[in-house]
Enzyme design. Structure first.
Site, PDB file in Angstrom:
ATOM      1  N   GLY A  46      13.503  78.379  39.553  1.00 39.50           N
ATOM      2  CA  GLY A  46      12.617  78.482  38.572  1.00 39.50           C
ATOM      3  C   GLY A  46      13.344  79.049  37.242  1.00 39.50           C
ATOM      4  O   GLY A  46      12.554  79.702  36.596  1.00 39.50           O
ATOM      5  N   THR A  75      16.477  73.580  40.357  1.00 41.64           N
ATOM      6  CA  THR A  75      17.328  74.466  41.068  1.00 41.64           C
ATOM      7  C   THR A  75      16.718  74.524  42.526  1.00 41.64           C
ATOM      8  O   THR A  75      15.670  74.142  42.774  1.00 41.64           O
ATOM      9  CB  THR A  75      17.264  76.046  40.386  1.00 41.64           C
TER      10      THR A  75
HETATM   11  N1  GLY Z   1      19.652  76.815  34.789  1.00 42.22           N
HETATM   12  C1  GLY Z   1      18.731  77.981  35.347  1.00 42.22           C
HETATM   13  C2  GLY Z   1      19.370  79.136  35.614  1.00 42.22           C
HETATM   14  O1  GLY Z   1      20.714  78.898  36.163  1.00 42.22           O
HETATM   15  O2  GLY Z   1      19.062  80.202  35.656  1.00 42.22           O
END
Ligand code: GLY
Length: 586
Positions: free
Chosen positions: A485, A395
């Site tokens: 994270g 992310t």
């Molecule tokens: N893939 C991690 C989130 O969207 O929190």
């Protein structure tokens, strides 16, 4: 707009532990624009747009497109995300461009004959891929809130140039590419192999990374809009790529054609006289942030801090937290997070599919019950406080402000690093379906869930991304914050906000300060190195399972606007990144 006023959230300005904003009634809007993100080349792209007269949305879109090129493992077209925008006229908007499960997706494909979950299928390969949201989301953000001084093609031009001409690989990317497991996965993907391992050799620091296929895809998006990605050749090759990989892949042309980004009502809460504008479901990040702050607002954090600082003055000890935190205050912090995450697991999912009891989860009754359930000791077995519903890294984040007073907080993700590790037309594809709750197993982040977040065709998996903007009561922006994270996003953002708003730490100190993370299951709380041993020992005496010196996590990208209107940016030192302001007199 949904205005969810947290329990006792309207603390008076000027109270003990007041920050410099609380003692000064009104910061100006930013005198300069600023962009903070995880790659300096992308930061430069955004600041160039601001200097050419673009607004924060134009700059955020150009930066996000550049991140799709220079941070291939995270910034992306093949993933999805969320954006919070605060406009100069006081409006707050939330855009959801989260991936969706394909319309043919079925839970059975992720279950063994005995009914146990095949979690790996949701994590790697074609069955892990959700319908990408970023191309539609970035287009929609610009269409709705861009300044109209630039075409989308103009905003995409720097990203296209970076992809076609290339840019030098930095140490972080080189280290990732050298990692044997990632290498084995990417080398098996013909496109990724050619791009990142030309001639079979991993690109090294200083080598030039060129991504001509990604440049062509960006050009199609720039010239044809979302149709350039979701229809025609690019869409056809994407579907074919997934079917070749796994004949059982259900992601179809009609799924791509049907994808839409959605405007949602932002979640609004109050803490210490500040308004927090944050992301509603299908992210749980904003909800957990508001729930936790709401619970903590009823604990005497300031009194406890004053007592600890007085103890320190009377008997100085290197063993004590220099900011006046002790095990009692951190115990409240952990328990508040634990209760919010317990509700996430029980009740939160895509609001288009399940009825998420948002008003109750941040309402006065839940907040009060959660607060009184916190005693002096850890409560690792606590369950959701609401009745059960009926059965039924990677992310990245960018924060931008412009000199007009607009702000954007935008987080995008492929889910885990390099997503599904499959690519098509230069676009690495997400593995977001692992964010659904499969029966009986935790996902890659150890998160568990319920029917609220069960996989269903067309549904968006629950996220914990927490793009957030903090405003004064007159709606002027004081903080733009977010980060990567997984579930640690919300604990990173929460920690930085508590340190600034309660402990009065500077922005830089608050971001550098060691973090803690608690997510209900497992009951253990993780601590980065740097916490006072005395404080951690005290938590253990209260019954907390403490994991010490956990590898650093998160990468908070934050801008704070001071009372003179000057923006201050911090890109988390835990990872490389960039902070750039526009010149003083453009
Ligand atoms: N893939 C991690 C989130 O969207 O929190």
């Amino acid at each position: 707009m949904r205005a969810l006023i947290l329990g006792l959230g309207l603390a008076l300005a000027g109270c003990r532990g007041a920050t410099r904003w609380e003692t000064e009634p009104k910061p100006a809007t930013a005198v300069r624009g600023m962009v903070v993100c995880e790659h300096d080349l992308a930061t430069q792209v955004g600041v160039d747009v601001l200097e050419r007269g673009g607004n924060a949305v134009d700059a955020a879109v150009a930066t996000a497109l550049a991140l799709a090129v220079v941070l291939p493992e995270a910034g992306n077209l093949g993933g999805g995300g969320f954006a919070i925008v605060a406009t100069r006229d006081g409006e707050a908007r939330a855009l959801d461009f989260r991936e969706t499960a394909p319309s043919g997706a079925s839970l059975d494909a992720y279950l063994a004959p005995d009914g146990s979950a095949l979690a790996e299928r949701a994590l790697r390969g074609a069955l892990s891929v959700g319908v990408p949201g970023s191309p539609a989301g970035l287009w929609e953000l610009e269409r709705e809130l861009g300044s109209k001084r630039f075409s989308f093609a103009e905003l995409a031009a720097p990203a296209i140039a970076l992809a076609s001409r290339g840019f030098p690989v930095d140490a972080r990317l080189a280290d990732e590419l050298a990692e044997p497991k990632l290498r084995a996965a990417l080398v098996a993907d013909p496109e990724a192999a050619e791009t990142f391992y030309p001639g079979g050799r991993a690109l090294e620091e200083g080598d030039v990374l060129r991504q001509p296929a990604l440049a062509r895809t960006l050009e199609r998006l720039a010239s044809s809009g979302p149709d350039g990605f979701y229809r025609g050749e690019v869409a056809e090759r994407l579907v074919a790529r997934l079917s070749r990989e796994t004949p059982a892949s259900t992601l179809s042309l009609s799924d791509l054609e049907g994808y839409r980004a959605k405007w949602r009502e932002p979640l609004i809460g109050w803490f210490r006289g500040y308004e927090l504008v944050t992301m509603p479901p299908p992210s749980s990040g904003g909800l957990i942030l508001l729930q936790t702050l709401g619970v903590l607002d009823g604990f005497p954090l300031d009194t406890r801090r004053a007592e600890v600082l007085a103890e320190e003055r009377a008997a100085p000890s290197a063993d004590r937290d220099p900011n006046g935190l002790d095990d009692r205050a951190v115990h409240w912090w952990i328990e508040a997070l634990r209760r919010a995450f317990a509700e996430r697991a029980a009740h939160v999912g895509d609001p288009d599919f399940v009825d998420v009891p948002l008003d109750r989860l941040v309402g006065a009754e839940w907040t009060a019950r959660a607060r009184v359930s916190i005693g002096e000791n850890a409560a690792p077995t606590i369950e959701s406080l609401l009745p059960a519903p009926p059965e039924g890294t990677q992310t990245t984040h960018l924060s931008v402000v412009d000199a007009l007073g607009n702000a954007v907080s935008l987080t995008t993700t492929l889910n885990s690093g390099w997503g599904s590790r499959l690519s098509s037309d230069g676009v690495l594809l997400n593995n977001q379906l692992d964010d659904f709750a499969l029966p009986g197993v935790a996902n890659q982040f150890g998160l568990v869930g319920s029917a609220a977040n069960a996989l269903q065709p067309g549904k968006r998996p629950l996220s914990t991304m927490t793009p957030t903007i903090v405003r004064q009561s007159d709606r002027s922006v004081v903080l733009v914050i977010g980060g990567p994270g997984g579930p640690r996003i919300v604990s990173s953002v929460l920690g930085v906000l508590l340190r600034i708003l309660v402990l009065g730490q500077t922005l830089d100190d608050a971001v550098r300060a060691p973090r803690l993370h608690q997510q209900w299951r497992p009951p253990t709380t993780d601590f980065e190195a740097g916490w006072s041993p005395r404080l951690l020992d005290g938590l253990e005496r209260r019954g907390h399972a403490v994991r010490r010196d956990v590898e650093p996590w998160g990468s908070v990208q934050v801008i704070q606007i001071d009372r003179a209107g000057e923006p201050h940016g911090v890109s988390d030192p835990r990872r490389p990144g960039g902070v750039r302001a526009t010149r003083r007199e453009p």
